[in-house]
Design an enzyme around this catalytic site. Structure first.
Site, mmCIF file in Angstrom:
data_model
loop_
_atom_site.group_PDB
_atom_site.id
_atom_site.type_symbol
_atom_site.label_atom_id
_atom_site.label_comp_id
_atom_site.label_asym_id
_atom_site.label_seq_id
_atom_site.Cartn_x
_atom_site.Cartn_y
_atom_site.Cartn_z
ATOM 1 N N SER B 55 0.863 -1.176 0.000
ATOM 2 C CA SER B 55 0.000 0.000 0.000
ATOM 3 C C SER B 55 0.896 1.222 0.000
ATOM 4 O O SER B 55 1.946 1.228 0.660
ATOM 5 C CB SER B 55 -0.892 0.050 1.245
ATOM 6 O OG SER B 55 -2.006 -0.795 1.106
ATOM 7 N N GLU B 62 -1.367 18.946 -5.156
ATOM 8 C CA GLU B 62 -2.686 18.983 -5.800
ATOM 9 C C GLU B 62 -3.604 17.868 -5.309
ATOM 10 O O GLU B 62 -4.643 17.624 -5.911
ATOM 11 C CB GLU B 62 -2.496 18.877 -7.316
ATOM 12 C CG GLU B 62 -1.628 19.974 -7.935
ATOM 13 C CD GLU B 62 -0.123 19.695 -7.838
ATOM 14 O OE1 GLU B 62 0.252 18.643 -7.271
ATOM 15 O OE2 GLU B 62 0.656 20.531 -8.322
ATOM 16 N N SER B 63 -3.308 17.180 -4.247
ATOM 17 C CA SER B 63 -4.115 16.158 -3.551
ATOM 18 C C SER B 63 -3.300 14.875 -3.335
ATOM 19 O O SER B 63 -2.317 14.917 -2.622
ATOM 20 C CB SER B 63 -5.469 15.900 -4.202
ATOM 21 O OG SER B 63 -6.293 17.061 -4.063
ATOM 22 N N HIS B 68 -3.112 0.185 -3.760
ATOM 23 C CA HIS B 68 -3.160 -1.014 -2.918
ATOM 24 C C HIS B 68 -3.079 -2.201 -3.859
ATOM 25 O O HIS B 68 -3.828 -2.261 -4.840
ATOM 26 C CB HIS B 68 -4.461 -1.051 -2.111
ATOM 27 C CG HIS B 68 -4.684 0.187 -1.310
ATOM 28 N ND1 HIS B 68 -3.989 0.456 -0.154
ATOM 29 C CD2 HIS B 68 -5.488 1.260 -1.516
ATOM 30 C CE1 HIS B 68 -4.369 1.633 0.322
ATOM 31 N NE2 HIS B 68 -5.282 2.140 -0.484
ATOM 32 N N CYS B 83 -6.080 18.230 -8.200
ATOM 33 C CA CYS B 83 -6.761 19.503 -8.398
ATOM 34 C C CYS B 83 -5.953 20.339 -9.391
ATOM 35 O O CYS B 83 -4.832 19.990 -9.744
ATOM 36 C CB CYS B 83 -6.897 20.240 -7.079
ATOM 37 S SG CYS B 83 -7.917 19.327 -5.898
#
Lengths: 151, 151
Positions: B55, B62-63, B68, B83
């Site tokens: 993971s 931007e986020s 996973h 974003c």
């Protein structure tokens, strides 16, 4: 290991801007949400942006929870993606109360191998308000506005 | 700062199981994907599970991008949420090639304040195969199977 996952994408609006800009508060809240969802925390990372805003991720054994905040807009975008028997909707309840959100919009997507086959599957899309003055928006694909979905 | 975001949820199937279990490879691939999407990396965390599986999350200005993996299933669940002017579909191309996926399924969700108002909005849901023997699945809500969407 079972790949079936339930992924909640949630938008919180009308939140307390000071809380959205408080890294320590957001980190504690997100970890509390992970525990509420019955997930097991593996690691996490939180970051404070300049001039404002927090991003953070809690990696759990069952996938992850993430948050991005825009304090100046009272807005947060959150994901609760959990596999197995977790309850991401319980994490949502923690955030809804913790951020003092006036409104939320939520999309529940099934992932991995589940009852719908090996596919992404949008299960629910709903809005809720906790304040009659909360902002509303128009959307053509909200399939349920009911909050009674077993939380 | 603009809250509008484009969030790709992608399922990769028929991947190379050894690659899915190689933490260093996955970390490098995910960071390359972030750069391909024209995002700016802030921090990241990757974790190896026992007996298998990786993971990881790359937090970007931007986020975030997350992955996973289930090596025993040849399956990976990936999110590219960006974003601003980022191009998450370019990150998808990196993963599709890097994981040697035989098939993928993708959902594009708009978040934040965008052209559709302050709402979650599912823009695209499509499947693609790079191998005619790839597993297929039945889904009632796949609205496009075209791969020609401007990558």
């Amino acid at each position: 290991m079972d790949t079936f996952g339930r992924h909640l994408l949630v938008e919180y609006r009308g939140c307390d801007g000071e809380l959205l800009n408080d890294l320590d508060f957001i980190e504690v809240l997100m970890k509390r949400a992970a525990v509420a969802a019955r997930a097991t925390i593996v690691t996490s990372t939180f970051h404070m942006f300049a001039p404002q805003g927090v991003s953070g991720v809690v990696v759990v054994q069952e996938s992850h929870l993430s948050i991005h905040t825009w304090p100046e807009r009272g807005y947060a975008a959150v994901d609760f993606y959990t596999c197995g028997d977790c309850k991401p909707e319980l994490a949502h309840q923690e955030l809804l109360a913790g951020l003092r959100a006036r409104a939320f919009e939520l999309m529940l997507v099934h992932r991995g191998d589940g009852a719908h086959g090996s596919c992404l599957h949008m299960e629910r899309h709903l809005r809720g308000v906790s304040d009659p003055m909360a902002p509303v928006c128009a959307s053509g694909d909200v399939v349920s506005a009911s909050l009674g979905w077993g939380v």
